[in-house]
Design an enzyme around this catalytic site. Structure first.
Site, mmCIF file in Angstrom:
data_model
loop_
_atom_site.group_PDB
_atom_site.id
_atom_site.type_symbol
_atom_site.label_atom_id
_atom_site.label_comp_id
_atom_site.label_asym_id
_atom_site.label_seq_id
_atom_site.Cartn_x
_atom_site.Cartn_y
_atom_site.Cartn_z
ATOM 1 N N LYS A 1 -11.110 -9.959 13.699
ATOM 2 C CA LYS A 1 -10.987 -10.951 13.003
ATOM 3 C C LYS A 1 -11.222 -12.480 12.673
ATOM 4 O O LYS A 1 -10.830 -12.881 13.829
ATOM 5 C CB LYS A 1 -10.085 -10.976 12.709
ATOM 6 C CG LYS A 1 -8.767 -11.453 11.463
ATOM 7 C CD LYS A 1 -7.763 -10.972 11.421
ATOM 8 C CE LYS A 1 -6.034 -10.784 10.200
ATOM 9 N NZ LYS A 1 -4.786 -10.653 10.308
ATOM 10 N N SER B 1 -3.730 -8.230 6.530
ATOM 11 C CA SER B 1 -3.685 -9.037 6.391
ATOM 12 C C SER B 1 -5.761 -8.648 7.238
ATOM 13 O O SER B 1 -6.576 -9.111 6.795
ATOM 14 C CB SER B 1 -3.988 -10.655 5.942
ATOM 15 O OG SER B 1 -3.870 -10.567 7.959
ATOM 16 N N SER C 1 -0.163 -7.074 9.857
ATOM 17 C CA SER C 1 -1.242 -6.723 9.089
ATOM 18 C C SER C 1 -2.137 -5.730 10.094
ATOM 19 O O SER C 1 -3.901 -6.190 9.691
ATOM 20 C CB SER C 1 -1.922 -7.862 9.309
ATOM 21 O OG SER C 1 -1.906 -9.342 7.972
HETATM 22 N N1 GLN Z 1 1.492 -8.836 4.939
HETATM 23 C C1 GLN Z 1 1.946 -10.417 5.469
HETATM 24 C C2 GLN Z 1 1.813 -11.262 5.180
HETATM 25 O O1 GLN Z 1 1.527 -12.009 3.622
HETATM 26 C C3 GLN Z 1 1.922 -9.943 6.770
HETATM 27 C C4 GLN Z 1 0.353 -10.811 6.959
HETATM 28 C C5 GLN Z 1 0.101 -10.890 9.086
HETATM 29 O O2 GLN Z 1 0.690 -9.708 9.349
HETATM 30 N N2 GLN Z 1 -0.452 -11.443 9.254
HETATM 31 O O3 GLN Z 1 2.557 -12.381 5.358
#
Ligand code: GLN
Length: 481
Positions: A71, A146, A170
């Site tokens: 990532k 994400s 994420s």
């Molecule tokens: N969906 C969550 C957010 O938008 C989680 C993001 C993450 O775990 N990086 O903050």
């Protein structure tokens, strides 16, 4: 030998060892898969050239010759590190994250940078500054976020493993949406050195694979104490694959969170799939207990405040001076900061910085951030108490299956609530793994979580592996995209 794009690492290791395929051939194959199909998915921001990949890895090691993707919030030396943001598009990392360094040392081939929601902020991978990531099971749907690029690349059979990051879900959410395995380890099990900070007290690097064994294998390469991250746990390197014999621990007690399954917004097909999964665990010999956890009802709101506050503070460093992009002209220094940040950050990131700064501002700090930290402690306590009565918990990963692009464009709250089941583990700092457990009638994957107390990764893998061996889900792959 004809290469199977969905071959697990274990199989590839044998084929490489027996020289049925060469390291170079496997690498060329994976690069070609991206070239042939990724224009439909968008999982990679960059695939590196073959020679530069080979020159950066060891020829020996447990993962020798096994390609994977990282990532683009995790540093790879000499490679761009964009966080899928315009503001870091020109930035090249001067060093390797501990996780990437350890993987290279073990022989893994890091073949590219995976797409994501800008700065890992999102649940659908629709906020990347470059392009969205489609779900390999149905390209009209999102991959989840994400770490959508990391999950989609593994699900599509481009690479057998990937790294993601998980601050509120994420790794697990996109893994569930794409029908693959994703773990968020105990806070501090994997070094955050070289992981670009979103909300530092919650961030963890996680691993996405198609099978539990493969996941445990990659974990064995990267987990453990690191002098470069003072928040890492004092655990030695170990082999997480050792207990994977298809059985569960004797006398294993599993708690099912009823108020996870009985919320009104839960998709009934997901509920049914998880109930079936619980039956499989019971058949394997686990004792099932039922719980109600108030923690999950407060988690999303608590996560919302803490993550935005920490993000606002972490992202203050992108000012046009120290990293990445700077606008060409501005009347003053302040104007340069403002213009760079306005042009460099996307709308979602700017929104979160504003909310975070508001919650931290004088007069609001105690009301928002201070209270959120108190509720976080209550959540930790409740989970700790629960783990006195059971060894592991079962919870959904998601309440709805991967949705169509644009579904929540006008409903940010509904998008934020995608973290409902995943963020409690981040707030408590405990490990959670999302495991495939079926499909909807439209063939969209479903996943569920096993959650354990601090440093219970070995038990999570053992239980998840036993479950996996009893079910067909890991052998099913998207056919066309
Ligand atoms: N969906 C969550 C957010 O938008 C989680 C993001 C993450 O775990 N990086 O903050």
């Amino acid at each position: 030998m004809k290469i199977n794009p969905f071959a697990p690492i274990k199989e590839l290791q044998t084929a490489l060892k027996e020289k049925k395929i060469l390291r170079k051939e496997l690498l060329e194959y994976c690069i070609a898969r991206f070239k042939d199909y990724d224009h439909k998915i968008g999982s990679a921001l960059e695939i590196f050239d073959k020679e530069s990949i080979l020159s950066r890895a060891c020829a020996e090691g447990v993962l020798a010759g096994i390609p994977g993707i990282v990532k683009d919030v995790i540093a790879q030396k000499g490679r761009c590190l964009s966080c899928a943001s315009k503001i870091l598009e020109p930035f090249v990392s001067p060093y390797d994250a501990t996780a990437t360094a350890r993987l290279k040392k073990d022989g893994a081939l890091l073949i590219g940078r995976a797409n994501l929601d800008e700065f890992a902020m999102g649940s659908s991978n629709e906020t990347s500054a470059f392009y969205k990531v489609a779900n390999p099971w149905d390209i009209t749907r999102v991959s989840g976020g994400s770490s959508g690029g990391s999950a989609a690349a593994v699900a599509a059979g481009f690479v057998p493993w990937s790294l993601g990051s998980d601050t509120g879900g994420s790794v697990r959410l996109p893994a569930a949406f794409c029908g693959v395995v994703g773990i968020k380890p105990t806070y501090g099990l994997i070094s955050r050195c070289g992981l670009v900070a979103y909300a530092s007290s919650l961030d963890q690097i996680g691993i996405i694979t198609r099978t539990i064994y493969d996941n445990a294998l990659v974990m064995s390469a990267i987990a453990g104490h690191d002098l470069k991250d003072s928040t890492t746990c004092f655990v030695e390197k170990k082999d997480y694959t050792q207990k994977l014999d298809g059985s569960i621990k004797k006398g294993l007690r599993i708690g099912v969170i009823d108020n996870g399954l009985q919320v009104a917004s839960m998709n009934p097909e997901i509920v049914a799939a998880i109930e079936e999964a619980v039956k499989v665990l019971e058949k394997l010999g686990a004792t099932i207990k039922h719980f109600t956890l108030s923690a999950i009802e407060y988690s999303a709101a608590t996560y919302f405040i803490i993550s935005r506050a920490e993000a606002a503070s972490n992202l203050a460093r992108y000012d046009g001076v120290r990293y990445g992009m700077r606008v060409k002209s501005a009347e003053s220094l302040t104007a340069m900061y403002e213009k760079t940040r306005y042009d460099g950050f996307g709308q979602e990131v700017r929104r979160r910085i504003m909310i975070g700064n508001y919650t931290l501002s004088v007069g609001h700090h105690a009301e928002f951030y201070g209270n959120a930290k108190k509720v976080q402690q209550m959540i930790r306590n409740e989970l700790e108490q629960t783990f006195k009565e059971v060894d592991l918990l079962v919870m959904p990963t998601h309440s709805i299956p991967a949705f169509k692009f644009g579904t929540f464009d006008d409903n940010k709250l509904a998008m934020d609530l995608q973290d409902y089941f995943t963020c409690p583990a981040n707030l408590a700092g405990i490990p959670a793994i999302s495991i495939p457990c079926g499909f909807t009638k439209d063939t969209i994957p479903i996943g569920f979580q096993l959650i354990g107390p601090s440093l219970s990764e070995e038990l999570l893998y053992q239980t998840a592996h036993a479950y996996e061996q009893q079910t067909p889900w890991h052998t099913m792959h998207p056919k066309k995209f």
